[in-house]
Write an enzyme that holds these catalytic residues in place. Structure first.
Site, short mmCIF file in Angstrom:
data_model
loop_
_atom_site.label_atom_id
_atom_site.label_comp_id
_atom_site.label_asym_id
_atom_site.label_seq_id
_atom_site.Cartn_x
_atom_site.Cartn_y
_atom_site.Cartn_z
N THR A 188 -11.54 -4.87 -8.43
CA THR A 188 -11.85 -4.05 -7.25
C THR A 188 -13.09 -3.19 -7.49
O THR A 188 -13.31 -2.76 -8.62
CB THR A 188 -10.65 -3.10 -7.02
OG1 THR A 188 -9.53 -3.92 -6.75
CG2 THR A 188 -10.89 -2.12 -5.92
N ARG A 216 0.93 -9.62 0.67
CA ARG A 216 0.91 -8.62 -0.41
C ARG A 216 -0.26 -7.63 -0.20
O ARG A 216 -1.38 -8.00 0.09
CB ARG A 216 0.75 -9.34 -1.75
CG ARG A 216 0.75 -8.39 -2.97
CD ARG A 216 -0.64 -8.10 -3.45
NE ARG A 216 -0.64 -7.33 -4.70
CZ ARG A 216 -1.72 -6.76 -5.21
NH1 ARG A 216 -2.89 -6.89 -4.59
NH2 ARG A 216 -1.67 -6.07 -6.32
N VAL A 217 0.04 -6.36 -0.38
CA VAL A 217 -0.98 -5.31 -0.35
C VAL A 217 -0.92 -4.59 -1.69
O VAL A 217 0.17 -4.27 -2.17
CB VAL A 217 -0.71 -4.33 0.82
CG1 VAL A 217 -1.65 -3.13 0.74
CG2 VAL A 217 -0.86 -5.05 2.16
N GLY A 218 -2.07 -4.34 -2.27
CA GLY A 218 -2.11 -3.67 -3.57
C GLY A 218 -2.32 -2.18 -3.43
O GLY A 218 -2.09 -1.58 -2.38
N ASP A 219 -2.81 -1.59 -4.50
CA ASP A 219 -3.04 -0.13 -4.53
C ASP A 219 -4.33 0.29 -3.82
O ASP A 219 -4.47 1.42 -3.36
CB ASP A 219 -3.13 0.35 -5.98
CG ASP A 219 -4.31 -0.31 -6.71
OD1 ASP A 219 -4.50 -1.54 -6.55
OD2 ASP A 219 -5.04 0.39 -7.43
N THR A 238 -8.56 0.30 -10.67
CA THR A 238 -8.69 -1.15 -10.56
C THR A 238 -7.64 -1.77 -11.47
O THR A 238 -7.13 -1.12 -12.37
CB THR A 238 -10.12 -1.60 -10.95
OG1 THR A 238 -10.22 -3.02 -10.82
CG2 THR A 238 -10.49 -1.21 -12.36
N GLY A 239 -7.33 -3.01 -11.21
CA GLY A 239 -6.32 -3.68 -12.03
C GLY A 239 -5.07 -3.98 -11.22
O GLY A 239 -5.12 -4.00 -9.99
N GLY A 299 -2.36 -3.63 -9.09
CA GLY A 299 -2.09 -2.55 -8.16
C GLY A 299 -0.66 -2.08 -8.14
O GLY A 299 -0.39 -0.89 -7.91
N1 ASP Z 1 -6.16 -3.27 -7.65
C1 ASP Z 1 -6.33 -4.51 -6.95
C2 ASP Z 1 -5.04 -4.95 -6.38
O1 ASP Z 1 -4.02 -4.78 -7.00
C3 ASP Z 1 -6.86 -5.60 -7.78
C4 ASP Z 1 -8.05 -5.29 -8.61
O2 ASP Z 1 -8.32 -4.19 -9.00
O3 ASP Z 1 -8.78 -6.19 -8.89
O4 ASP Z 1 -5.07 -5.56 -5.33
#
Ligand code: ASP
Length: 328
Positions: A189, A217-220, A240-241, A243
């Site tokens: 992200t 699906r929805v992330g952070d 990032t990472g 979520g």
């Molecule tokens: N944080 C994002 C998510 O979980 C993914 C990412 O950081 O690449 O959707």
């Protein structure tokens, strides 16, 4: 070189930096033990990973006297438009049904915020999120409703899948195996935080989320407090990472609150990652990166595994800053 100013004892007491019991026990004027930097580093912009084109664009806006909100929107739009970036905006990898679904949020210095989740067919979710913030009484719009709103606001419909992501998806379908791959371009992200010349802070966060995620699906990243949080008195943070792990600890809000309690951006990011690792003992298969800035323009970052870095652009220059990590 930053100009540094030094607080006089009197202003230290005014600012409440010396507690009352300490003062009352002082027979003479308290001595200054250390220099306090009162002049903030500004303008300044930071963003997750080595997205140097995005930080350059945001810096251009700030340099011209633009505000932090415009800077972060303009900055992350660069990655949304870049089809070679397969984790954000147009050219982002699809979900497991082959649909590109985008998540983004934006937050300004007054605490206003806007977000879109599960948005399809629109290349610039961050600008739709800003419209949600500015043109509606709401904060989050999702899916079809968000898309409809975007068209009403003049955004155009686009196919977000590229030849490259279509081909990769066809390959992936042969095994249809979802796994989080640390630091590989499976998820990356862009979260961006800026302080403008007036000292106001804003942030933006935008992503196509985890590649081949379950539909819906929805992330952070579009969740205020999880993927992004701004408090103009204190600072801002973004993530990032994976979520799911950031949501479970409301990571960005946690980091800003830790800064409010006196931690530096670096200490706050480290504590944020530690909280996640406490809930994930012995789990090594995922990456999280936190990035934070405080009102003084001090920055910090921390991650689970080596590999995360952030871009920083301020009056001292433009650099990619590697982050320390929980595991070596
Ligand atoms: N944080 C994002 C998510 O979980 C993914 C990412 O950081 O690449 O959707």
């Amino acid at each position: 070189m930053h100009r540094r100013k030094f607080l006089k004892n009197s202003s230290l007491t005014t600012a409440g930096l010396i507690s009352a019991p300490v003062l009352s026990s002082c027979k003479t004027e308290p001595k200054m033990e250390s220099a306090v930097q009162t002049e903030a580093i500004k303008p300044i912009v930071v963003c997750t990973w080595d997205f140097h084109n995005a930080s350059t664009k945001a810096w251009e806006v700030l340099q011209k006297g633009g505000n932090a909100l415009d800077a972060v929107e303009e900055g992350v739009r660069v990655e949304e438009a870049d089809v070679t970036n397969e984790t954000v905006g147009k050219g982002g990898r699809p979900d497991r049904d082959g649909n590109v679904t985008l998540d983004a949020c934006i937050m300004d210095s007054a605490g206003n915020c806007g977000s879109v989740v599960y948005l399809q067919n629109i290349a610039h979710p961050i600008s739709v999120a800003r419209k949600v913030m500015e043109e509606t009484p709401h904060i989050i719009l999702a899916g079809k409703g968000a898309e409809q709103f975007a068209y009403e606001q003049g955004f155009k419909k686009e196919d977000l899948l590229t030849e490259s992501t279509r081909r990769q998806y066809e390959e992936w379908k042969k095994e249809s195996k979802y796994e989080t791959i640390i630091n590989i371009e499976n998820h990356d992200t862009i979260g961006m935080l800026a302080i403008d010349a007036k000292g106001d802070i804003a942030g933006a966060c935008t992503t196509s989320g985890m590649a081949y995620k379950v539909a819906g699906r929805v992330g952070d990243s579009p969740i205020i407090g999880a993927g992004l949080f701004v408090d103009n008195e204190v600072g801002a943070a973004t993530a990032t990472g994976v979520g799911e792990e950031v949501i479970r600890t409301v990571g960005s809000f946690l980091i800003v609150e830790l800064m409010r309690q006196g931690k530096s951006p670096q200490e706050a990011c480290e504590e944020g990652v530690k909280r996640i690792m406490e809930k994930n003992k012995d789990r090594k298969d995922f990456q999280i990166g936190f990035l934070a800035i405080n009102k003084k323009g001090e920055t910090g970052a921390y991650c689970v595994h080596p590999g995360f870095s952030y871009r920083k652009y301020d009056p001292n220059g433009h650099e990619n800053v590697p982050s320390n990590s929980f595991y070596s």
